[in-house]
Design an enzyme around this catalytic site. Structure first.
Site, mmCIF file in Angstrom:
data_model
loop_
_atom_site.group_PDB
_atom_site.id
_atom_site.type_symbol
_atom_site.label_atom_id
_atom_site.label_comp_id
_atom_site.label_asym_id
_atom_site.label_seq_id
_atom_site.Cartn_x
_atom_site.Cartn_y
_atom_site.Cartn_z
ATOM 1 N N LYS A 9 0.646 -1.093 -0.069
ATOM 2 C CA LYS A 9 0.052 0.030 -0.121
ATOM 3 C C LYS A 9 0.931 1.215 -0.015
ATOM 4 O O LYS A 9 1.925 1.218 0.152
ATOM 5 C CB LYS A 9 -1.122 0.115 1.141
ATOM 6 C CG LYS A 9 -2.149 -1.111 1.181
ATOM 7 C CD LYS A 9 -2.948 -1.205 2.272
ATOM 8 C CE LYS A 9 -4.117 -2.249 2.348
ATOM 9 N NZ LYS A 9 -5.025 -1.961 3.488
ATOM 10 N N TYR A 49 -12.301 -2.014 -3.394
ATOM 11 C CA TYR A 49 -13.021 -2.026 -2.212
ATOM 12 C C TYR A 49 -14.341 -2.117 -2.093
ATOM 13 O O TYR A 49 -14.862 -1.739 -0.906
ATOM 14 C CB TYR A 49 -12.282 -0.991 -1.305
ATOM 15 C CG TYR A 49 -10.760 -1.540 -0.899
ATOM 16 C CD1 TYR A 49 -10.736 -2.662 0.159
ATOM 17 C CD2 TYR A 49 -9.590 -0.793 -1.289
ATOM 18 C CE1 TYR A 49 -9.364 -3.024 0.561
ATOM 19 C CE2 TYR A 49 -8.399 -1.100 -0.761
ATOM 20 C CZ TYR A 49 -8.221 -2.137 0.229
ATOM 21 O OH TYR A 49 -7.050 -2.817 0.753
ATOM 22 N N ASN A 112 -1.914 0.471 6.934
ATOM 23 C CA ASN A 112 -1.466 -0.986 7.426
ATOM 24 C C ASN A 112 -0.671 -1.621 6.293
ATOM 25 O O ASN A 112 -0.394 -2.755 6.488
ATOM 26 C CB ASN A 112 -2.552 -1.530 8.033
ATOM 27 C CG ASN A 112 -3.665 -1.898 6.916
ATOM 28 O OD1 ASN A 112 -3.570 -1.630 5.746
ATOM 29 N ND2 ASN A 112 -4.618 -2.680 7.377
ATOM 30 N N HIS A 115 -2.189 -5.449 1.575
ATOM 31 C CA HIS A 115 -3.506 -5.824 1.456
ATOM 32 C C HIS A 115 -3.170 -7.567 0.951
ATOM 33 O O HIS A 115 -2.316 -7.890 0.315
ATOM 34 C CB HIS A 115 -4.308 -5.416 0.526
ATOM 35 C CG HIS A 115 -5.539 -6.096 -0.042
ATOM 36 N ND1 HIS A 115 -6.493 -6.268 0.760
ATOM 37 C CD2 HIS A 115 -5.552 -7.287 -1.218
ATOM 38 C CE1 HIS A 115 -7.476 -7.384 -0.083
ATOM 39 N NE2 HIS A 115 -6.753 -7.898 -1.131
ATOM 40 N N GLU A 126 -9.830 -10.549 -7.477
ATOM 41 C CA GLU A 126 -8.771 -9.476 -7.265
ATOM 42 C C GLU A 126 -7.686 -9.772 -8.272
ATOM 43 O O GLU A 126 -7.099 -8.580 -8.770
ATOM 44 C CB GLU A 126 -8.311 -9.503 -5.982
ATOM 45 C CG GLU A 126 -9.381 -9.056 -4.992
ATOM 46 C CD GLU A 126 -9.019 -9.247 -3.281
ATOM 47 O OE1 GLU A 126 -10.027 -8.797 -2.332
ATOM 48 O OE2 GLU A 126 -7.909 -9.431 -3.087
HETATM 49 P P1 ATP Z 1 -7.184 -6.053 3.596
HETATM 50 O O1 ATP Z 1 -8.374 -6.263 3.162
HETATM 51 O O2 ATP Z 1 -6.380 -4.890 3.088
HETATM 52 O O3 ATP Z 1 -6.115 -7.087 3.483
HETATM 53 P P2 ATP Z 1 -7.977 -6.793 6.164
HETATM 54 O O4 ATP Z 1 -8.695 -7.935 5.409
HETATM 55 O O5 ATP Z 1 -7.005 -7.169 7.242
HETATM 56 O O6 ATP Z 1 -7.226 -5.929 4.987
HETATM 57 P P3 ATP Z 1 -10.420 -5.236 6.350
HETATM 58 O O7 ATP Z 1 -11.413 -5.417 7.392
HETATM 59 O O8 ATP Z 1 -10.988 -6.349 4.826
HETATM 60 O O9 ATP Z 1 -8.916 -5.609 6.641
HETATM 61 O O10 ATP Z 1 -10.349 -3.825 5.750
HETATM 62 C C1 ATP Z 1 -9.906 -3.497 4.362
HETATM 63 C C2 ATP Z 1 -9.009 -2.290 4.886
HETATM 64 O O11 ATP Z 1 -9.574 -0.982 5.042
HETATM 65 C C3 ATP Z 1 -7.948 -2.415 5.808
HETATM 66 O O12 ATP Z 1 -6.746 -3.128 5.512
HETATM 67 C C4 ATP Z 1 -7.561 -1.076 6.082
HETATM 68 O O13 ATP Z 1 -6.711 -0.471 5.269
HETATM 69 C C5 ATP Z 1 -8.874 -0.501 6.068
HETATM 70 N N1 ATP Z 1 -9.442 -0.314 7.260
HETATM 71 C C6 ATP Z 1 -10.231 -1.397 8.025
HETATM 72 N N2 ATP Z 1 -10.759 -0.897 9.104
HETATM 73 C C7 ATP Z 1 -10.287 0.475 9.352
HETATM 74 C C8 ATP Z 1 -10.665 1.494 10.262
HETATM 75 N N3 ATP Z 1 -11.274 1.072 11.281
HETATM 76 N N4 ATP Z 1 -10.313 2.699 9.963
HETATM 77 C C9 ATP Z 1 -9.730 2.897 8.596
HETATM 78 N N5 ATP Z 1 -9.350 2.065 7.878
HETATM 79 C C10 ATP Z 1 -9.657 0.962 8.064
HETATM 80 MG MG MG Z 2 -10.127 -7.535 3.666
#
Ligand code: ATP
Ligand code: MG
Length: 137
Positions: A9, A49, A112, A115, A126
């Site tokens: 990212k 997303y 973070n 992804h 994806e």
């Molecule tokens: P990813 O899908 O990116 O691999 P993940 O599966 O661990 O991550 P998800 O719950 O799918 O997390 O959320 C997708 C992305 O949205 C997260 O990786 C993060 O960048 C963002 N995100 C998730 N929760 C929050 C939050 N509370 N506040 C801001 N951004 C968030």
């Molecule tokens: Mg996810």
């Protein structure tokens, strides 16, 4: 043998962490079989997303993903989807296990660093979003 989509990212590409992050994937036995650096538009990030479109952070997430270039890549290995998520660590770096990418590099729950696809069906969708058949050997 399984494949999964990985994204390095904007917070990580900006800090020149691509090599350190990919060393962790390779050390875990994941092979990088496709890779490119792209700069998403907010609309392209929004399509990617789409599942999160009702979440309060959706707009912020799309702007962030379009803020700087990202590296999109396909990782291959036995159980690649689960292994990738294990190496990434928990979404919130405060909860991520020591040694994981997010524990070491992530700046916040939103920014973070990586992804990873969460299931075989999402991995297929994806991967196809970013790579054509000719790019996947
Ligand atoms: P990813 O899908 O990116 O691999 P993940 O599966 O661990 O991550 P998800 O719950 O799918 O997390 O959320 C997708 C992305 O949205 C997260 O990786 C993060 O960048 C963002 N995100 C998730 N929760 C929050 C939050 N509370 N506040 C801001 N951004 C968030
Ligand atoms: Mg996810």
């Amino acid at each position: 043998i399984e494949r999964t989509l990985s994204i390095i990212k904007p917070d990580a590409t900006k800090r020149n962490l691509t090599g350190k992050i990919n060393a962790k994937f390779e050390d875990a036995g994941l092979r990088i079989v496709a890779q490119k650096r792209i700069h998403l538009t907010p609309a392209q990030a929004g399509v990617f997303y789409e599942v999160h479109k009702e979440r309060p952070f959706y707009g912020e997430l799309c702007e962030f993903m379009a803020s700087e270039p990202v590296v999109v890549q396909v990782l291959e290995g036995e159980g690649a989807i689960a292994k990738n998520r294990e190496v990434m660590g928990a979404t919130n770096p405060a909860d991520a296990a020591p040694g994981t990418i997010r524990a070491e590099f992530a700046e916040s729950v939103g920014e973070n660093s990586v992804h990873g696809s969460d299931a075989p069906e999402t991995a297929a969708v994806e991967i196809a979003y970013f790579f054509s058949g000719l790019e996947l050997v």
